[in-house]
Design a protein around this motif. Structure first.
Motif, PDB file in Angstrom:
ATOM      1  N   PRO A  32       1.269  -0.470  -0.197  1.00 26.27           N
ATOM      2  CA  PRO A  32      -0.165   0.261  -0.081  1.00 26.27           C
ATOM      3  C   PRO A  32       0.758   1.230   0.230  1.00 26.27           C
ATOM      4  O   PRO A  32       2.157   0.848   0.831  1.00 26.27           O
ATOM      5  CB  PRO A  32      -0.485   0.493   1.725  1.00 26.27           C
ATOM      6  CG  PRO A  32      -0.406  -1.717   2.552  1.00 26.27           C
ATOM      7  CD  PRO A  32       0.732  -2.048   1.187  1.00 26.27           C
ATOM      8  N   LYS A  34       0.816   5.623   0.509  1.00 26.73           N
ATOM      9  CA  LYS A  34       0.276   6.444   1.413  1.00 26.73           C
ATOM     10  C   LYS A  34       0.165   7.645   0.125  1.00 26.73           C
ATOM     11  O   LYS A  34       0.718   7.870  -0.496  1.00 26.73           O
ATOM     12  CB  LYS A  34       1.148   7.513   2.457  1.00 26.73           C
ATOM     13  CG  LYS A  34       0.151   8.498   3.684  1.00 26.73           C
ATOM     14  CD  LYS A  34       0.735   8.631   4.370  1.00 26.73           C
ATOM     15  CE  LYS A  34      -0.006   9.250   5.536  1.00 26.73           C
ATOM     16  NZ  LYS A  34      -0.581  10.807   4.785  1.00 26.73           N
ATOM     17  N   VAL A  65      -9.152   4.007  -3.581  1.00 26.95           N
ATOM     18  CA  VAL A  65      -8.189   4.303  -2.506  1.00 26.95           C
ATOM     19  C   VAL A  65      -9.361   4.354  -1.030  1.00 26.95           C
ATOM     20  O   VAL A  65     -10.486   3.481  -1.001  1.00 26.95           O
ATOM     21  CB  VAL A  65      -7.933   5.581  -2.002  1.00 26.95           C
ATOM     22  CG1 VAL A  65      -7.495   6.373  -3.804  1.00 26.95           C
ATOM     23  CG2 VAL A  65      -8.923   6.808  -2.036  1.00 26.95           C
ATOM     24  N   TYR A  66      -8.413   4.050   0.192  1.00 23.17           N
ATOM     25  CA  TYR A  66      -9.460   3.671   1.049  1.00 23.17           C
ATOM     26  C   TYR A  66      -8.512   4.452   2.669  1.00 23.17           C
ATOM     27  O   TYR A  66      -7.343   5.079   2.088  1.00 23.17           O
ATOM     28  CB  TYR A  66      -9.057   2.476   1.871  1.00 23.17           C
ATOM     29  CG  TYR A  66      -7.791   1.653   2.606  1.00 23.17           C
ATOM     30  CD1 TYR A  66      -7.187   1.633   3.869  1.00 23.17           C
ATOM     31  CD2 TYR A  66      -6.597   1.277   1.542  1.00 23.17           C
ATOM     32  CE1 TYR A  66      -5.861   1.277   3.820  1.00 23.17           C
ATOM     33  CE2 TYR A  66      -5.383   0.775   1.907  1.00 23.17           C
ATOM     34  CZ  TYR A  66      -5.009   1.561   2.915  1.00 23.17           C
ATOM     35  OH  TYR A  66      -3.338   0.542   3.224  1.00 23.17           O
ATOM     36  N   PHE A  74      -4.523   6.083   1.413  1.00 23.71           N
ATOM     37  CA  PHE A  74      -4.415   5.147   1.359  1.00 23.71           C
ATOM     38  C   PHE A  74      -4.554   4.316  -0.393  1.00 23.71           C
ATOM     39  O   PHE A  74      -5.686   4.089  -0.875  1.00 23.71           O
ATOM     40  CB  PHE A  74      -3.421   3.846   2.141  1.00 23.71           C
ATOM     41  CG  PHE A  74      -3.131   4.345   3.360  1.00 23.71           C
ATOM     42  CD1 PHE A  74      -1.538   3.930   3.507  1.00 23.71           C
ATOM     43  CD2 PHE A  74      -3.433   4.985   4.421  1.00 23.71           C
ATOM     44  CE1 PHE A  74      -1.122   4.877   4.526  1.00 23.71           C
ATOM     45  CE2 PHE A  74      -2.714   5.491   5.226  1.00 23.71           C
ATOM     46  CZ  PHE A  74      -1.403   5.037   5.503  1.00 23.71           C
ATOM     47  N   ALA A  75      -3.625   4.180  -1.281  1.00 23.03           N
ATOM     48  CA  ALA A  75      -3.956   3.492  -2.177  1.00 23.03           C
ATOM     49  C   ALA A  75      -3.579   2.163  -2.564  1.00 23.03           C
ATOM     50  O   ALA A  75      -2.560   1.527  -1.997  1.00 23.03           O
ATOM     51  CB  ALA A  75      -3.307   4.180  -3.826  1.00 23.03           C
ATOM     52  N   TRP A  76      -4.708   1.828  -3.060  1.00 26.14           N
ATOM     53  CA  TRP A  76      -3.829  -0.471  -2.853  1.00 26.14           C
ATOM     54  C   TRP A  76      -3.423  -1.148  -4.177  1.00 26.14           C
ATOM     55  O   TRP A  76      -4.964  -1.336  -5.672  1.00 26.14           O
ATOM     56  CB  TRP A  76      -5.799  -1.044  -2.189  1.00 26.14           C
ATOM     57  CG  TRP A  76      -5.225  -1.343  -0.927  1.00 26.14           C
ATOM     58  CD1 TRP A  76      -6.892  -0.850  -0.062  1.00 26.14           C
ATOM     59  CD2 TRP A  76      -4.010  -2.148   0.147  1.00 26.14           C
ATOM     60  NE1 TRP A  76      -6.064  -0.861   1.676  1.00 26.14           N
ATOM     61  CE2 TRP A  76      -5.064  -1.931   1.139  1.00 26.14           C
ATOM     62  CE3 TRP A  76      -3.819  -3.131  -0.194  1.00 26.14           C
ATOM     63  CZ2 TRP A  76      -4.335  -2.431   2.442  1.00 26.14           C
ATOM     64  CZ3 TRP A  76      -2.907  -3.690   0.744  1.00 26.14           C
ATOM     65  CH2 TRP A  76      -2.998  -3.516   2.345  1.00 26.14           C
ATOM     66  N   ALA A  80      -1.799  -6.321  -5.029  1.00 29.20           N
ATOM     67  CA  ALA A  80      -0.976  -7.129  -3.804  1.00 29.20           C
ATOM     68  C   ALA A  80      -2.527  -7.924  -3.527  1.00 29.20           C
ATOM     69  O   ALA A  80      -3.225  -8.583  -4.151  1.00 29.20           O
ATOM     70  CB  ALA A  80      -1.883  -5.679  -3.130  1.00 29.20           C
ATOM     71  N   GLU A  92      -8.227  -3.126   8.121  1.00 28.97           N
ATOM     72  CA  GLU A  92      -6.988  -2.875   7.062  1.00 28.97           C
ATOM     73  C   GLU A  92      -7.456  -4.543   6.212  1.00 28.97           C
ATOM     74  O   GLU A  92      -7.567  -3.459   5.215  1.00 28.97           O
ATOM     75  CB  GLU A  92      -5.924  -2.800   8.014  1.00 28.97           C
ATOM     76  CG  GLU A  92      -5.419  -1.453   8.669  1.00 28.97           C
ATOM     77  CD  GLU A  92      -3.832  -1.456   8.613  1.00 28.97           C
ATOM     78  OE1 GLU A  92      -2.713  -2.485   8.255  1.00 28.97           O
ATOM     79  OE2 GLU A  92      -3.764  -0.607   9.388  1.00 28.97           O
ATOM     80  N   ALA A  96      -8.318  -3.775   1.979  1.00 29.15           N
ATOM     81  CA  ALA A  96      -7.916  -4.252   1.152  1.00 29.15           C
ATOM     82  C   ALA A  96      -8.586  -4.764   0.122  1.00 29.15           C
ATOM     83  O   ALA A  96      -8.695  -4.480  -0.489  1.00 29.15           O
ATOM     84  CB  ALA A  96      -6.570  -4.713   2.254  1.00 29.15           C
ATOM     85  N   ARG A  99     -11.511  -3.104  -1.826  1.00 29.49           N
ATOM     86  CA  ARG A  99     -11.545  -1.783  -3.111  1.00 29.49           C
ATOM     87  C   ARG A  99     -10.341  -2.846  -4.165  1.00 29.49           C
ATOM     88  O   ARG A  99      -9.739  -2.114  -4.469  1.00 29.49           O
ATOM     89  CB  ARG A  99     -10.258  -1.150  -1.797  1.00 29.49           C
ATOM     90  CG  ARG A  99     -10.911   0.618  -1.121  1.00 29.49           C
ATOM     91  CD  ARG A  99     -10.817   0.942  -0.171  1.00 29.49           C
ATOM     92  NE  ARG A  99     -11.909   1.757   0.207  1.00 29.49           N
ATOM     93  CZ  ARG A  99     -13.282   1.614   1.001  1.00 29.49           C
ATOM     94  NH1 ARG A  99     -12.940   0.243   1.021  1.00 29.49           N
ATOM     95  NH2 ARG A  99     -13.626   2.652   1.880  1.00 29.49           N
ATOM     96  N   ARG A 100     -10.790  -4.459  -3.991  1.00 29.52           N
ATOM     97  CA  ARG A 100     -10.042  -4.764  -5.509  1.00 29.52           C
ATOM     98  C   ARG A 100     -11.101  -4.963  -5.699  1.00 29.52           C
ATOM     99  O   ARG A 100     -12.414  -4.873  -5.666  1.00 29.52           O
ATOM    100  CB  ARG A 100      -9.306  -6.013  -5.022  1.00 29.52           C
ATOM    101  CG  ARG A 100      -8.159  -5.584  -3.666  1.00 29.52           C
ATOM    102  CD  ARG A 100      -7.100  -7.200  -3.119  1.00 29.52           C
ATOM    103  NE  ARG A 100      -6.948  -8.015  -4.343  1.00 29.52           N
ATOM    104  CZ  ARG A 100      -6.264  -7.725  -5.293  1.00 29.52           C
ATOM    105  NH1 ARG A 100      -5.256  -6.812  -4.963  1.00 29.52           N
ATOM    106  NH2 ARG A 100      -5.544  -8.262  -6.766  1.00 29.52           N
TER     107      ARG A 100
END
Length: 468
Positions: A32, A34, A65-66, A74-76, A80, A92, A96, A99-100
């Motif tokens: 991730p 920032k 993002v989250y 933050f960008a996932w 990942a 978290e 994560a 948001r995928r």
């Protein structure tokens, strides 16, 4: 880079959105990353902080993002590991996964997904820009524009003794920012706050991060408030503030009966406690005949908070608070925060209130939510009979499910991630280890092609995760 000139083609937040998409596409594919803060981007792109907030809200809803309290956005990365380490923070991991791309997200409670007023807001903004071309951003109103504050004051007024003025209303960039101010102004660090449980994880995490001693009051299995337990805690604990929902407690979906509201009001008065009322879902009860708790308690010991997002959608992320007291300190804190909120957006929202358009929207939204809840109930009865029990929700866009047999809900969560399904384990809604056998399940779907398969996967995961 200056985006102000791009208003002629579209709104500034749309240009910021495109800029952020390009920025996110450049991040690492291993971990991730920032993203710049609201203030950093506002300075870099020469736009208002509220414009950046709109763009981030859209990106968050799209799963790009989250946000993490006190840390930022933050960008996932797409590449990942969707499962993440099993020992990582559960919230978290949920952020994560949700948001995928390609995930069936059953973890949320976003009523506006069934009907937002984004188009109406943008149309009103265009009309207001033409009408007030020289008054787009009057930064001298740090607590919000008068029109919207007056509209909210009028909406919350229910009698000559339970009335509000525009000066009692304070509007911030989002619900998180407003709650952070309240925690500071009320001096809650180290204090004991009594909170209904289950409780929204945003509220719990903010209280925890601020060093507040959170005492949880669980709703009972039959959907009733434990009044004896409430009285015991008020008598034996140094509680000066109680946080309860205005109408419907979410995610449990429970509603206080009339005698319960009256008894709560009596206990708060007897022990000299303040009520911090969560009105986030107050407008979203399927039935409109419930009395808000604030209409029973002493108005001199009452603070109300809410936001527009659950009703209007991500284009209206503002949070707000109503308080007759602490005015000088609240004004000071809002001024120090320097919320640079779009006055045009606020005026557009005020117009929705004043014109009656909001009430029309709410009537339609409540009907759609009720229909979706009925449809999901049928699906649950068909595909999870014997695996879960539940009470029909009375508001919002989710069910609060209880596993029929003891299960390891974290294992259920992990198994479903492997099948691209996201649920919200009940333990996220407690700080003291409650609700390990529960989960929140969204019903705000419009013909999702994978919903039945996702529910079948949930039924199998519950079976496989049963405790020995």
């Amino acid at each position: 880079m200056n985006l102000r000139g791009e208003r002629q083609a579209d709104f500034a937040y749309q240009a910021v959105y495109r800029y952020m998409i390009n920025l996110i596409n450049e991040v690492s594919l291993d971990m991730p990353v920032k993203l710049p803060s609201l203030r950093q981007l506002a300075t870099r792109l020469n736009v208002s902080i509220s414009t950046i907030q709109y763009a981030y809200s859209l990106l968050e809803k799209e799963g790009r993002v989250y946000s993490v309290a006190k840390s930022g956005y933050f960008a996932w990365p797409v590449a990942a590991n969707p499962l993440m380490a099993a020992g990582a923070d559960l919230l978290e991991r949920l952020y994560a996964a949700a948001r995928r791309p390609g995930m069936v997200v059953l973890s949320g409670d976003e009523p506006a997904l069934l009907g937002a007023l984004d188009g109406a807001l943008l149309m009103l903004e265009r009309q207001l820009v033409r009408r007030h071309p020289r008054q787009l951003q009057p930064w001298s109103q740090p607590c919000g524009v008068w029109e919207l504050r007056a509209a909210l004051a009028a909406r919350y007024t229910s009698s000559p003794t339970r009335c509000w003025q525009a000066d009692d209303v304070y509007i911030g960039a989002d619900l998180r920012g407003v709650l952070e101010i309240l925690i500071d102004v009320l001096g809650l660090k180290g204090a004991a706050v009594l909170v209904e449980s289950p409780c929204d994880w945003l509220i719990l995490r903010l209280l925890q991060a601020a060093g507040v001693r959170v005492i949880e009051l669980p709703w009972q299995v039959d959907g009733r408030l434990d009044l004896a337990r409430l009285e015991h805690l008020l008598r034996h604990e140094p509680v000066h503030l109680v946080l309860l929902s205005s109408v419907v407690g979410m995610p449990s979906g429970n509603v206080m009966l009339n005698y319960e509201r009256l008894r709560v009001a009596q206990l708060l008065e007897e022990y000299g406690c303040w009520l911090l009322e969560n009105d986030t879902f107050g407008e979203l009860g399927f039935a409109q005949n419930h009395t808000a708790l604030r209409n029973q308690v002493n108005p001199e010991r009452l603070i109300v908070f809410s936001s527009f997002e659950k009703v209007l959608g991500p284009e209206a992320p503002f949070g707000y608070v109503l308080s007759r007291h602490l005015s000088s300190e609240l004004q000071r804190q809002f001024l120090l925060r320097s919320f640079r909120l779009s006055s045009i957006r606020q005026r557009a929202i005020a117009h929705l209130y004043q014109s009656g358009r909001l009430d029309q929207h709410l009537q339609t939204l409540r009907q759609r939510l009720r229909e979706q809840a009925d449809a999901m109930s049928q699906r649950l009865d068909q595909r999870l009979t014997g695996r879960v029990t539940y009470r029909m929700p009375l508001a919002g866009a989710s069910f609060w499910l209880h596993a029929s047999a003891p299960v390891d809900m974290r294992q259920v969560f992990q198994r479903l991630l492997a099948q691209q399904v996201v649920i919200a384990p009940g333990e996220l809604f407690s700080l003291s280890g409650l609700h390990h056998q529960q989960l929140r399940l969204s019903h705000a779907f419009n013909g999702h092609p994978n919903l039945d398969a996702a529910l079948d996967a949930l039924a199998l995961a519950l079976l496989q995760a049963q405790s020995a």
